[in-house]
Design a protein around this motif. Structure first.
Motif, PDB file in Angstrom:
ATOM      1  N   GLN A 124      -6.681   1.660   8.217  1.00 41.69           N
ATOM      2  CA  GLN A 124      -6.142   0.344   7.897  1.00 41.69           C
ATOM      3  C   GLN A 124      -7.205  -0.509   7.235  1.00 41.69           C
ATOM      4  OE1 GLN A 124      -3.018  -0.573   8.243  1.00 41.69           O
ATOM      5  NE2 GLN A 124      -2.272   1.189   9.438  1.00 41.69           N
ATOM      6  N   VAL A 125      -6.752  -1.508   6.490  1.00 41.54           N
ATOM      7  CA  VAL A 125      -7.676  -2.468   5.888  1.00 41.54           C
ATOM      8  C   VAL A 125      -8.217  -3.368   6.988  1.00 41.54           C
ATOM      9  CG1 VAL A 125      -7.924  -4.357   4.238  1.00 41.54           C
ATOM     10  CG2 VAL A 125      -6.409  -2.425   3.710  1.00 41.54           C
ATOM     11  N   GLY A 126      -9.544  -3.531   6.988  1.00 42.64           N
ATOM     12  CA  GLY A 126     -10.179  -4.397   7.984  1.00 42.64           C
ATOM     13  C   GLY A 126     -11.151  -5.350   7.313  1.00 42.64           C
ATOM     14  N   VAL A 127     -12.012  -5.974   8.110  1.00 42.87           N
ATOM     15  CA  VAL A 127     -13.027  -6.905   7.612  1.00 42.87           C
ATOM     16  C   VAL A 127     -14.359  -6.521   8.231  1.00 42.87           C
ATOM     17  CG1 VAL A 127     -13.770  -9.307   7.478  1.00 42.87           C
ATOM     18  CG2 VAL A 127     -11.342  -8.756   7.364  1.00 42.87           C
ATOM     19  N   ASP A 128     -15.416  -6.372   7.386  1.00 43.05           N
ATOM     20  CA  ASP A 128     -16.719  -5.990   7.923  1.00 43.05           C
ATOM     21  C   ASP A 128     -17.441  -7.200   8.499  1.00 43.05           C
ATOM     22  OD1 ASP A 128     -17.762  -7.435   5.805  1.00 43.05           O
ATOM     23  OD2 ASP A 128     -18.333  -5.679   4.624  1.00 43.05           O
ATOM     24  N   GLN A 129     -18.690  -7.009   8.895  1.00 45.15           N
ATOM     25  CA  GLN A 129     -19.444  -8.078   9.563  1.00 45.15           C
ATOM     26  C   GLN A 129     -19.732  -9.258   8.637  1.00 45.15           C
ATOM     27  OE1 GLN A 129     -23.454  -6.811  10.594  1.00 45.15           O
ATOM     28  NE2 GLN A 129     -23.436  -5.230   8.987  1.00 45.15           N
ATOM     29  N   TYR A 130     -19.593  -9.042   7.338  1.00 45.07           N
ATOM     30  CA  TYR A 130     -19.833 -10.134   6.386  1.00 45.07           C
ATOM     31  C   TYR A 130     -18.525 -10.795   5.924  1.00 45.07           C
ATOM     32  CZ  TYR A 130     -24.341  -7.768   6.194  1.00 45.07           C
ATOM     33  OH  TYR A 130     -25.529  -7.178   6.533  1.00 45.07           O
ATOM     34  N   GLY A 131     -17.432 -10.394   6.546  1.00 46.03           N
ATOM     35  CA  GLY A 131     -16.138 -10.974   6.184  1.00 46.03           C
ATOM     36  C   GLY A 131     -15.527 -10.395   4.938  1.00 46.03           C
ATOM     37  N   LEU A 132     -16.031  -9.219   4.491  1.00 41.35           N
ATOM     38  CA  LEU A 132     -15.512  -8.575   3.282  1.00 41.35           C
ATOM     39  C   LEU A 132     -14.573  -7.429   3.658  1.00 41.35           C
ATOM     40  CD1 LEU A 132     -18.861  -8.435   1.271  1.00 41.35           C
ATOM     41  CD2 LEU A 132     -16.956 -10.028   0.923  1.00 41.35           C
ATOM     42  N   PRO A 133     -13.612  -7.097   2.760  1.00 36.85           N
ATOM     43  CA  PRO A 133     -12.657  -6.011   3.075  1.00 36.85           C
ATOM     44  C   PRO A 133     -13.362  -4.686   3.323  1.00 36.85           C
ATOM     45  CG  PRO A 133     -11.882  -7.291   1.208  1.00 36.85           C
ATOM     46  CD  PRO A 133     -13.286  -7.752   1.468  1.00 36.85           C
ATOM     47  N   SER A 134     -12.881  -3.950   4.332  1.00 41.26           N
ATOM     48  CA  SER A 134     -13.403  -2.628   4.659  1.00 41.26           C
ATOM     49  C   SER A 134     -12.228  -1.741   5.058  1.00 41.26           C
ATOM     50  CB  SER A 134     -14.407  -2.713   5.808  1.00 41.26           C
ATOM     51  OG  SER A 134     -13.751  -3.137   6.994  1.00 41.26           O
ATOM     52  N   VAL A 135     -12.524  -0.489   5.387  1.00 37.98           N
ATOM     53  CA  VAL A 135     -11.484   0.440   5.832  1.00 37.98           C
ATOM     54  C   VAL A 135     -11.806   0.868   7.265  1.00 37.98           C
ATOM     55  CG1 VAL A 135     -10.336   2.643   5.424  1.00 37.98           C
ATOM     56  CG2 VAL A 135     -11.109   1.267   3.483  1.00 37.98           C
ATOM     57  N   LYS A 136     -10.926   0.547   8.191  1.00 35.50           N
ATOM     58  CA  LYS A 136     -11.091   0.896   9.610  1.00 35.50           C
ATOM     59  C   LYS A 136     -10.418   2.242   9.871  1.00 35.50           C
ATOM     60  CE  LYS A 136     -12.760  -3.233  10.999  1.00 35.50           C
ATOM     61  NZ  LYS A 136     -14.056  -3.443  11.654  1.00 35.50           N
ATOM     62  N   LEU A 137     -11.172   3.162  10.476  1.00 26.77           N
ATOM     63  CA  LEU A 137     -10.660   4.489  10.784  1.00 26.77           C
ATOM     64  C   LEU A 137     -10.437   4.640  12.280  1.00 26.77           C
ATOM     65  CD1 LEU A 137     -13.050   6.663   8.562  1.00 26.77           C
ATOM     66  CD2 LEU A 137     -10.825   5.735   7.941  1.00 26.77           C
ATOM     67  N   GLU A 138      -9.361   5.337  12.613  1.00 28.04           N
ATOM     68  CA  GLU A 138      -9.103   5.683  14.011  1.00 28.04           C
ATOM     69  C   GLU A 138      -8.895   7.191  14.085  1.00 28.04           C
ATOM     70  OE1 GLU A 138      -5.835   4.969  17.596  1.00 28.04           O
ATOM     71  OE2 GLU A 138      -5.739   3.753  15.764  1.00 28.04           O
ATOM     72  N   PHE A 139      -9.701   7.864  14.937  1.00 32.07           N
ATOM     73  CA  PHE A 139      -9.634   9.315  15.044  1.00 32.07           C
ATOM     74  C   PHE A 139      -8.540   9.752  16.015  1.00 32.07           C
ATOM     75  CE2 PHE A 139     -14.128   8.501  13.938  1.00 32.07           C
ATOM     76  CZ  PHE A 139     -14.214   9.266  12.783  1.00 32.07           C
ATOM     77  N   ASN A 140      -8.047  10.980  15.788  1.00 28.63           N
ATOM     78  CA  ASN A 140      -7.170  11.569  16.796  1.00 28.63           C
ATOM     79  C   ASN A 140      -8.034  12.058  17.973  1.00 28.63           C
ATOM     80  OD1 ASN A 140      -8.299  14.048  15.950  1.00 28.63           O
ATOM     81  ND2 ASN A 140      -6.620  14.399  14.490  1.00 28.63           N
ATOM     82  N   GLU A 141      -7.414  12.625  18.986  1.00 25.98           N
ATOM     83  CA  GLU A 141      -8.143  12.975  20.204  1.00 25.98           C
ATOM     84  C   GLU A 141      -9.253  13.986  19.918  1.00 25.98           C
ATOM     85  OE1 GLU A 141      -9.376  12.651  23.997  1.00 25.98           O
ATOM     86  OE2 GLU A 141      -7.870  11.424  22.962  1.00 25.98           O
ATOM     87  N   LYS A 142      -8.931  15.012  19.139  1.00 28.09           N
ATOM     88  CA  LYS A 142      -9.948  16.016  18.811  1.00 28.09           C
ATOM     89  C   LYS A 142     -11.069  15.399  17.982  1.00 28.09           C
ATOM     90  CE  LYS A 142     -10.497  20.541  16.615  1.00 28.09           C
ATOM     91  NZ  LYS A 142      -9.816  21.646  15.865  1.00 28.09           N
ATOM     92  N   GLY A 143     -10.695  14.545  17.024  1.00 26.89           N
ATOM     93  CA  GLY A 143     -11.693  13.893  16.181  1.00 26.89           C
ATOM     94  C   GLY A 143     -12.577  12.948  16.974  1.00 26.89           C
ATOM     95  N   ARG A 144     -11.967  12.245  17.959  1.00 26.84           N
ATOM     96  CA  ARG A 144     -12.757  11.313  18.781  1.00 26.84           C
ATOM     97  C   ARG A 144     -13.848  12.053  19.538  1.00 26.84           C
ATOM     98  NH1 ARG A 144     -13.338   9.688  23.763  1.00 26.84           N
ATOM     99  NH2 ARG A 144     -11.822  11.197  24.551  1.00 26.84           N
ATOM    100  N   LYS A 145     -13.502  13.202  20.124  1.00 23.62           N
ATOM    101  CA  LYS A 145     -14.487  13.982  20.887  1.00 23.62           C
ATOM    102  C   LYS A 145     -15.592  14.505  19.980  1.00 23.62           C
ATOM    103  CE  LYS A 145     -11.276  15.538  24.487  1.00 23.62           C
ATOM    104  NZ  LYS A 145     -10.582  16.718  25.086  1.00 23.62           N
TER     105      LYS A 145
END
Length: 730
Positions: free
Chosen positions: A167-188
């Motif tokens: 999803q589109v997110g905001v980085d620490q400087y307030g600029l657009p970034s891409v937020k990733l969320e891993f599946n269970e296998k990817g998280r491990k």
């Protein structure tokens, strides 16, 4: 004549079909879809490049690519897109309303292979790799997004398959970034990598480009990550990256084999021009029919209006798409539909001259005209069938409207007009049917002059073919030779030399530049390579006070160009073969069919010669026109053949030469009138149909005029030349 009860049923059927068609088609803007060439958008043909995949990986690769592209397009927010497989390795993508070609191509064609790769941070190893060009085993010497060198692992520790969401997110400087969320296998896996590689760098790589390579400060077990860029992404870039990552990586690279981008301005112009040509052409035809045939002309005009209504009803019911060639098909159909009415009216005129009562004359006129109407429409339908089989979207639209219109014209010209006459007979005072006559009985000896016209045809065709062959590849448009066409409309005219200098500054040296005399604000560029981005950027920078609209960009690869050329030749060969077989079957003599098809070749070659003389290139629309000429030009020949067959039955003592001469003279007026009325529609397309249909209409003008000539001076004499003795059959 029909009984009153049967007549009532016929009238109710006609009114019912008309009412149903109007109900189905209303409102037009909601019931009939417009093609990309009328409302603007992108047409792409993609090839899934399987050349680097093993046999196991190839299985299902195209299906996976189709699903992923569909998901991306759906998230892109395009209304009513079309994504479908074409053949073995191709995918067709149509995006209505989309004209941002750069963004669309990146979104659809980006492989979106996301990889997390470890970085070797040893300064000594990096220095040695840079100087000696010998990186450590398992690593490669590359530059990051900022141009700084680093040693990147060749193998990925984690790939995009581990991504659950992006999803589109905001980085620490307030600029657009891409937020990733891993599946269970990817998280491990991600947690294990970050925990074991503290103080090391982990690069996030998208399609071989390093987006960032941060230092791992601690183990991350939240199952989340973030892609940022120095200076930040734009909101659109972050959104597009999120879309492709959510959709997943394509199984293989995409190669754009064909692209056609139509701007909304050209689409709107095409709609206006098409409607204008249709209205003017219809007015010309209605005016001629009503003035020349009086009451019969009014009846024919009513049938034409119903013909148009039936076409709209059919398209609405089957959710057909109306394209610009489709509009041309409707215009042409209305002209061709009049042919049947002309044949019937001329037959009625002949019966009245023989002193027959009006009711018998009308009945006999319809009966005697039927075979010629049927044969001429079937030959055109044969050409339309092969156009539909081998054509692309817009060309199929032309074939569809032409076919539907011809079938509707059979119903309106034969059934509807006859029913109207039967209704008129309810009035006891209806005992006379007047018509004007421009061409009376003639007694020309056409056969005697055949050798002169053979020589004339050879001379015209020879000169045309010499110029055509001399042009070589330049005789063909990009549809068949490959390359790119760009078309722009500036607010004010721009000198061609100024555009040429600007293009040379951008390194575009081989582009051909054309400025339209009708509207010098329009400039068209043709090049062998894709130069649209360079040209557009240069125009924007240099012509800040003279803005432009992108009308269209068409880009065809050499492979697709070769395939289209083969399809066009196949369609032409099969159409002529089909017509040859049908005419031979109907007239029981191969000589009749061979002479008719040779006359068609004559018309096609004459048309190609005039195209070469006028500097017009052959593209898909021109091939469509040529196939239309092949299907239509034989109509007049069939009318003469039909009369020859009739006279051979009743005038057995006359020689074949005398019968042919008599038949040509008897049908001369209707030969000129049928083609002449259709030419009124073609003239409307030529002058008012817009630039896209201009060459198409020019082709039809030449071909139809040549068709009148070849019917009289080529086809008919050839039957005599090839026939020593023909006994009447049929």
């Amino acid at each position: 004549m029909a009984t009153r009860k049967n007549l009532l049923y016929k009238a109710l059927l006609i009114l019912g079909l008309a009412g149903l068609s109007l109900w189905l088609a209303y409102p037009l803007d909601k019931k009939i879809n417009l093609g990309l060439d009328l409302k603007g958008g992108m047409h792409l043909v993609l090839r899934v490049d399987l050349s680097q995949m093993d046999e196991k990986s190839k299985n299902g690769a195209v299906e996976r690519a189709l699903e992923i592209i569909s998901n991306r397009v759906n998230e892109f927010g395009v209304a009513e897109p079309l994504i479908q497989r074409q053949g073995g390795e191709h995918i067709l993508v149509q995006l209505p309303g989309v004209t941002d070609r750069k963004r669309a191509k990146e979104l659809i064609g980006k492989t979106a292979l996301l990889e997390f790769k470890l970085v070797n941070s040893q300064a000594k190893a990096l220095s040695e790799a840079g100087q000696a060009g010998n990186p450590p085993e398992g690593y490669e010497y590359v530059n990051d997004e900022e141009g700084k060198p680093l040693l990147l692992s060749k193998s990925a520790s984690l790939t995009g398959e581990a991504i659950k969401d992006a999803q589109v997110g905001v980085d620490q400087y307030g600029l657009p970034s891409v937020k990733l969320e891993f599946n269970e296998k990817g998280r491990k896996t991600f947690a294990e990598i970050t925990a074991s590689q503290i103080n090391e760098r982990l690069a996030i790589v998208l399609d071989g480009m390093i987006k960032l390579a941060p230092v791992i400060n601690q183990g991350i077990d939240s199952g989340e990550a973030e892609i940022t860029r120095r200076g930040g992404f734009s909101s659109q870039e972050a959104s597009d990256i999120s879309i492709v990552l959510r959709s997943g990586a394509l199984p293989a690279p995409m190669v754009i084999e064909e692209e056609r981008t139509i701007g909304p301005l050209l689409g709107a112009d095409s709609v206006r021009s098409g409607i204008k040509a249709c209205l003017i052409g219809s007015a010309l035809v209605f005016g001629f029919m009503c003035i020349y045939y009086l009451l019969s002309g009014v009846v024919a005009s009513i049938a034409l209006i119903l013909n148009f209504v039936l076409i709209l009803g059919f398209m609405a019911y089957f959710n057909a798409t109306l394209t610009l060639p489709g509009i041309a098909g409707i215009v042409l159909t209305l002209g061709m539909a009049v042919d049947a009415n002309v044949l019937i009216n001329e037959r009625i005129r002949e019966e009245l001259k023989l002193g027959r009562p009006l009711s018998i004359a009308i009945s006999s006129g319809y009966t005697k005209a039927f075979s010629a109407i049927l044969d001429s429409n079937v030959t055109t339908l044969i050409a339309a069938f092969f156009l539909f089989q081998f054509g692309s979207g817009p060309i199929r639209g032309f074939a569809l409207t032409l076919s539907v219109g011809l079938l509707a014209s059979m119903f309106t010209a034969i059934f509807v007009t006859r029913t109207i006459f039967e209704l008129l007979f309810l009035n006891r005072n209806f005992k006379n049917l007047s018509m004007l006559q421009l061409i009376g009985a003639t007694k020309f000896d056409f056969i005697a002059k055949r050798r002169f016209f053979y020589a004339l045809s050879v001379l015209v065709i020879g000169a045309g073919m010499f110029i055509f062959l001399k042009q070589g590849k330049n005789a063909y448009g990009i549809d068949f030779s490959g390359g790119q066409i760009q078309e722009y409309r500036f607010q004010r005219p721009v000198p061609v030399e100024q555009i040429r200098l600007l293009l040379k500054e951008s390194g575009i040296n081989e582009a051909a530049i054309q400025q339209f005399k009708e509207d010098p604000r329009i400039v068209m560029l043709r090049s062998s390579q894709d130069t649209a981005e360079l040209a557009s950027e240069k125009f924007k920078a240099h012509f800040k006070d003279n803005p432009y609209d992108l009308l269209r960009i068409e880009n065809v690869g050499p492979v697709v160009g070769k395939e289209l050329r083969q399809k066009a030749l196949s369609a032409l060969a099969l159409s002529l073969s089909g017509i040859l077989v049908y005419v031979a079957f109907r007239f029981k003599h191969f000589n009749f069919a061979a002479a008719g098809v040779l006359a068609l070749f004559h018309d096609i070659l004459v048309t190609l010669g005039f195209l070469a003389l006028s500097g017009k290139q052959i593209d898909l629309l021109i091939v469509t026109a040529i196939l239309t000429i092949a299907g239509y030009s034989i109509n007049d020949t069939i009318v003469i053949y039909d009369r020859v067959r009739e006279n051979m039955r009743s005038m057995r003592k006359m020689s074949l030469a005398e019968i042919i001469n008599l038949s040509v003279n008897q049908t001369l007026s209707r030969t000129i009138l049928t083609s002449g009325v259709t030419l009124l529609m073609v003239i409307a397309l030529f002058f008012w149909g817009g630039e896209v249909l201009h060459n198409f209409a020019f082709c039809l003008l030449v071909g139809f005029i040549s068709g009148i000539y070849s019917t009289v001076y080529i086809a008919s004499p050839l039957v005599l030349a090839w026939s020593r003795k023909i006994s009447p059959k049929g």
